[in-house]
Design a protein around this motif. Structure first.
Motif, PDB file in Angstrom:
ATOM      1  N   UNK A   1      20.422 -28.276  -2.706  1.00  0.00           N
ATOM      2  CA  UNK A   1      18.915 -28.876  -2.946  1.00  0.00           C
ATOM      3  C   UNK A   1      19.255 -30.157  -3.199  1.00  0.00           C
ATOM      4  N   UNK A   2      18.738 -31.282  -2.269  1.00  0.00           N
ATOM      5  CA  UNK A   2      19.238 -32.834  -2.525  1.00  0.00           C
ATOM      6  C   UNK A   2      18.364 -33.039  -3.727  1.00  0.00           C
ATOM      7  N   UNK A   3      19.019 -34.057  -4.492  1.00  0.00           N
ATOM      8  CA  UNK A   3      18.706 -34.460  -5.814  1.00  0.00           C
ATOM      9  C   UNK A   3      18.357 -36.104  -6.058  1.00  0.00           C
ATOM     10  N   UNK A   4      18.331 -36.498  -4.671  1.00  0.00           N
ATOM     11  CA  UNK A   4      18.455 -38.140  -4.644  1.00  0.00           C
ATOM     12  C   UNK A   4      19.628 -38.587  -4.586  1.00  0.00           C
ATOM     13  N   UNK A   5      19.744 -40.011  -4.818  1.00  0.00           N
ATOM     14  CA  UNK A   5      20.791 -40.649  -4.779  1.00  0.00           C
ATOM     15  C   UNK A   5      20.799 -41.893  -5.605  1.00  0.00           C
ATOM     16  N   UNK A   6      21.835 -41.986  -6.329  1.00  0.00           N
ATOM     17  CA  UNK A   6      21.988 -43.333  -7.264  1.00  0.00           C
ATOM     18  C   UNK A   6      23.246 -44.161  -7.010  1.00  0.00           C
ATOM     19  N   UNK A   7      23.115 -45.613  -7.132  1.00  0.00           N
ATOM     20  CA  UNK A   7      24.001 -46.277  -6.636  1.00  0.00           C
ATOM     21  C   UNK A   7      24.369 -47.308  -7.754  1.00  0.00           C
ATOM     22  N   UNK A   8      25.264 -47.667  -8.393  1.00  0.00           N
ATOM     23  CA  UNK A   8      25.487 -48.579  -9.514  1.00  0.00           C
ATOM     24  C   UNK A   8      25.287 -49.789  -9.051  1.00  0.00           C
ATOM     25  N   UNK A   9      24.756 -50.811  -9.805  1.00  0.00           N
ATOM     26  CA  UNK A   9      24.905 -52.337  -9.460  1.00  0.00           C
ATOM     27  C   UNK A   9      25.477 -53.154 -10.490  1.00  0.00           C
ATOM     28  N   UNK A  10      26.528 -52.366 -11.243  1.00  0.00           N
ATOM     29  CA  UNK A  10      26.992 -53.322 -12.091  1.00  0.00           C
ATOM     30  C   UNK A  10      26.816 -52.769 -13.723  1.00  0.00           C
ATOM     31  N   UNK A  11      27.017 -53.514 -14.658  1.00  0.00           N
ATOM     32  CA  UNK A  11      26.980 -52.748 -15.808  1.00  0.00           C
ATOM     33  C   UNK A  11      25.682 -52.502 -16.485  1.00  0.00           C
ATOM     34  N   UNK A  12      24.746 -53.048 -16.111  1.00  0.00           N
ATOM     35  CA  UNK A  12      23.272 -52.899 -16.465  1.00  0.00           C
ATOM     36  C   UNK A  12      22.184 -52.475 -15.540  1.00  0.00           C
TER      37      UNK A  12
ATOM     38  N   UNK B   1      18.192 -46.329  -7.012  1.00  0.00           N
ATOM     39  CA  UNK B   1      18.084 -44.851  -6.595  1.00  0.00           C
ATOM     40  C   UNK B   1      16.870 -44.398  -5.873  1.00  0.00           C
ATOM     41  N   UNK B   2      17.386 -43.247  -5.318  1.00  0.00           N
ATOM     42  CA  UNK B   2      16.238 -42.788  -4.549  1.00  0.00           C
ATOM     43  C   UNK B   2      15.989 -41.605  -4.961  1.00  0.00           C
ATOM     44  N   UNK B   3      14.447 -41.248  -5.626  1.00  0.00           N
ATOM     45  CA  UNK B   3      14.274 -39.711  -6.065  1.00  0.00           C
ATOM     46  C   UNK B   3      13.352 -38.997  -4.957  1.00  0.00           C
ATOM     47  N   UNK B   4      13.367 -39.489  -3.768  1.00  0.00           N
ATOM     48  CA  UNK B   4      12.534 -39.045  -2.666  1.00  0.00           C
ATOM     49  C   UNK B   4      12.667 -37.591  -2.606  1.00  0.00           C
ATOM     50  N   UNK B   5      14.075 -37.243  -2.776  1.00  0.00           N
ATOM     51  CA  UNK B   5      14.513 -35.901  -2.558  1.00  0.00           C
ATOM     52  C   UNK B   5      13.830 -34.780  -3.743  1.00  0.00           C
ATOM     53  N   UNK B   6      13.484 -35.377  -4.529  1.00  0.00           N
ATOM     54  CA  UNK B   6      13.010 -34.732  -6.017  1.00  0.00           C
ATOM     55  C   UNK B   6      11.482 -34.688  -6.057  1.00  0.00           C
ATOM     56  N   UNK B   7      11.096 -35.777  -5.510  1.00  0.00           N
ATOM     57  CA  UNK B   7       9.373 -36.104  -5.651  1.00  0.00           C
ATOM     58  C   UNK B   7       8.645 -35.455  -4.294  1.00  0.00           C
ATOM     59  N   UNK B   8       9.514 -35.508  -3.207  1.00  0.00           N
ATOM     60  CA  UNK B   8       8.883 -35.089  -2.081  1.00  0.00           C
ATOM     61  C   UNK B   8       9.249 -36.257  -1.028  1.00  0.00           C
ATOM     62  N   UNK B   9       9.531 -35.820   0.365  1.00  0.00           N
ATOM     63  CA  UNK B   9      10.212 -36.637   1.361  1.00  0.00           C
ATOM     64  C   UNK B   9       9.134 -37.420   1.846  1.00  0.00           C
ATOM     65  N   UNK B  10       7.669 -37.256   1.536  1.00  0.00           N
ATOM     66  CA  UNK B  10       6.656 -37.961   2.075  1.00  0.00           C
ATOM     67  C   UNK B  10       6.399 -39.379   1.303  1.00  0.00           C
ATOM     68  N   UNK B  11       7.110 -39.486   0.035  1.00  0.00           N
ATOM     69  CA  UNK B  11       7.035 -40.428  -0.839  1.00  0.00           C
ATOM     70  C   UNK B  11       8.356 -41.156  -0.960  1.00  0.00           C
ATOM     71  N   UNK B  12       8.502 -42.415  -0.684  1.00  0.00           N
ATOM     72  CA  UNK B  12       9.650 -43.080  -0.776  1.00  0.00           C
ATOM     73  C   UNK B  12       9.893 -43.599  -2.233  1.00  0.00           C
ATOM     74  N   UNK B  13      10.060 -42.782  -2.908  1.00  0.00           N
ATOM     75  CA  UNK B  13      10.285 -43.366  -4.444  1.00  0.00           C
ATOM     76  C   UNK B  13      11.354 -43.322  -5.012  1.00  0.00           C
ATOM     77  N   UNK B  14      11.475 -45.087  -5.229  1.00  0.00           N
ATOM     78  CA  UNK B  14      13.054 -45.486  -5.875  1.00  0.00           C
ATOM     79  C   UNK B  14      12.799 -45.922  -7.038  1.00  0.00           C
ATOM     80  N   UNK B  15      13.633 -45.964  -7.810  1.00  0.00           N
ATOM     81  CA  UNK B  15      14.083 -46.389  -9.203  1.00  0.00           C
ATOM     82  C   UNK B  15      15.218 -47.469  -9.310  1.00  0.00           C
ATOM     83  N   UNK B  16      14.748 -48.653 -10.059  1.00  0.00           N
ATOM     84  CA  UNK B  16      15.913 -49.893 -10.072  1.00  0.00           C
ATOM     85  C   UNK B  16      16.162 -50.261 -11.513  1.00  0.00           C
TER      86      UNK B  16
END
Ligand SMILES: Cc1cc2nc3c(=O)[nH]c(=O)nc-3n(C[C@H](O)[C@H](O)[C@H](O)COP(=O)(O)OP(=O)(O)OC[C@H]3O[C@@H](n4cnc5c(N)ncnc54)[C@H](O)[C@@H]3O)c2cc1C
Length: 438
Positions: free
Chosen positions: A363-374, A378-393
């Motif tokens: 069950x894909x849960x999305x992907x998160x990549x760290x860009x340093x300390x703060x 990440x992409x939560x598309x796998x959680x919210x549905x493949x039709x939406x390119x939903x990313x958090x930053x």
């Protein structure tokens, strides 16, 4: 050698990494503690560090002495036994594996080679970067495959930073080339830049702009496995930190002082880190009767059983497991290893109880990549549905990223201890320097 209780089935798990340790913990707490099976974890190292944090070990942001888990003590608390040694070979007919001898720091023999028998075997020995036979990698590049690699990189970075800061070439820059623009390379680049800024604050006379970090990627974008918007954000963030991103750049050779690209350019480098590709250890391809793919991963069916070996399973990075829906191979990530550990804990229990098997479904849960300390992306598309390119930053994404490690700690220690460890970390960080400098 561990004594055998002939009345109990013996489950041997080889590799106490992101997946193997979680599996040993779950089975130890249920079957082991309930005296329904003997659960044994085998690892060539006596301690565990969660591999996705190796870039933080390499930059001194994480202190291995404080975060590692000792398998002997952890096994004692969680109902499994620990056997120290590297697995070398398998004898399917005798249902035994052979473990390497253990030597002390001065070379004396502590434990000879020995055989360990099993009723069910789970292979979870992970994978390493793939140099694709590129000339010069073995001689001139560093890796981030193991905690020892990460420690070696940390020492090298500190030594060269010190030399540039205090040496007899004022103004000399420190060039670091990272080959591979996947999560490992991107996370390492961002963390290194942050470390150099912290070092400067501590008084190093190496200004951050004299540290030139390049990420070299063969594909047309970094984080090629992620949605395009995520790659674009990560590239923008690396650019804002003066990290050079070179895409469509294939490496021809790694040299002592730089990375030669196939298009004729050379990227100067005092430290080259090879963080591209993935392949399982070569010895897996020589294991008695087990099938592997071209990158040495053990081929498994939808129940994670090795092809042609009913009592041998493989999970995590060392396995080539088909995704139930698409039939494509699952990628080598901690997320897959975690879900497979959960599944195998249930599946082996079902098997012990004589219940019908179920297939593993990822069950894909999305992907998160760290860009340093703060910051993270990440992409939560796998959680919210493949039709939406939903990313958090940004900082919110970093909180989600950090929670992944806390979830691993909860799986390994239970929630109460995980919360106490979290509080302990906060207190330690308030009292000590942010970086391990020695
Ligand atoms: C810097 C970095 C960042 C990463 N970031 C992410 C991320 O953000 N998200 C994500 O999902 N994944 C990430 N990954 C990938 C993730 O770490 C792996 O997919 C995951 O650790 C695989 O788990 P595993 O249990 O298969 O193997 P591992 O965690 O690699 O564990 C393998 C274990 O086997 C032991 N072992 C090896 N050989 C033997 C032997 N012969 N005998 C006995 N024991 C042996 C090793 O000592 C080790 O303990 C990252 C990887 C790196 C290097």
């Amino acid at each position: 050698m561990l004594s055998r209780n002939a009345a109990l089935p013996r489950i041997v798990i080889v590799g106490g990494g992101a997946g193997g340790l979680e599996l040993a913990t779950r089975l130890g707490r249920t079957l082991g503690a309930g005296h329904r099976a003997q659960v044994i974890l085998v690892d060539g190292s006596p301690t565990h560090i969660w591999k996705p944090l190796l870039h933080e070990v390499a930059t001194g942001a994480l202190n291995t002495g404080e975060d590692e888990v000792n398998y002997f003590a952890h096994g004692y608390r969680n109902g499994y036994d620990f056997e120290f040694g590297y697995m070398q070979s398998l004898d399917q007919a005798r249902r035994t594996i052979r473990l390497s001898a253990i030597h002390g720091r001065n070379g004396e023999l502590l434990s000879p080679e020995r055989d360990l028998d099993f009723d069910w075997l789970v292979m979870a020995v992970g994978a390493e970067a793939n140099d694709f036979g590129t000339p010069g990698v073995g001689e001139h590049a560093m890796f981030l495959n193991t905690p020892a690699d990460a420690e070696a990189l940390r020492h090298r970075v500190l030594e060269l930073a010190f030399r540039c800061s205090n040496g007899d070439e004022p103004g000399k820059s420190l060039n670091i080339a990272i080959v591979g623009g996947g999560a490992t390379g991107v996370e390492l680049a961002a963390e290194l830049k942050h470390t150099m800024c912290e070092l400067h604050q501590y008084g190093a006379r190496l200004q951050p702009e004299r540290v030139k970090i390049s990420v070299i990627e063969g594909a047309d974008r970094i984080l090629a496995a992620a949605p395009e918007s995520l790659s674009a954000y990560a590239e923008e963030q690396l650019g804002a930190r003066q990290i050079q991103v070179l895409t469509n750049s294939l490496v021809a050779e790694v040299k002592a002082d730089g990375v030669a690209l196939k298009d004729g350019r050379t990227i100067p480098s005092d430290i080259t880190v090879w963080a591209a590709g993935v392949k399982a250890p070569a010895w897996l391809a020589r294991l008695d009767g087990l099938k592997t793919n071209r990158i040495n991963q053990l081929q498994v069916d939808t129940q994670l059983r090795c092809e042609g070996a009913d009592c041998i399973y493989a999970m995590g990075d060392c396995s080539a497991a088909p995704d139930g829906d698409s039939g494509r191979m699952l990628s080598a990530t901690a997320q897959v290893a975690h879900q497979q550990a959960r599944y195998l804990a249930e599946e082996l229990t079902r098997r012990l109880e004589g219940k019908p098997a179920k297939a593993f479904v990822f069950k894909p849960q999305g992907m998160m990549v760290s860009l340093g300390k703060h910051s993270a992306v990440g992409s939560l598309a796998a959680v919210v549905g493949p039709k939406r390119d939903y990313h958090v930053e940004g900082r919110g994404a970093k909180l989600i990223y950090a929670s992944l490690y806390r979830m691993h700690q909860a799986a390994v220690h239970g929630w109460t201890l995980a919360v106490l460890l979290f509080i302990g970390d906060k207190l330690r960080r308030a009292a000590r320097p942010a970086l391990k400098l020695h």
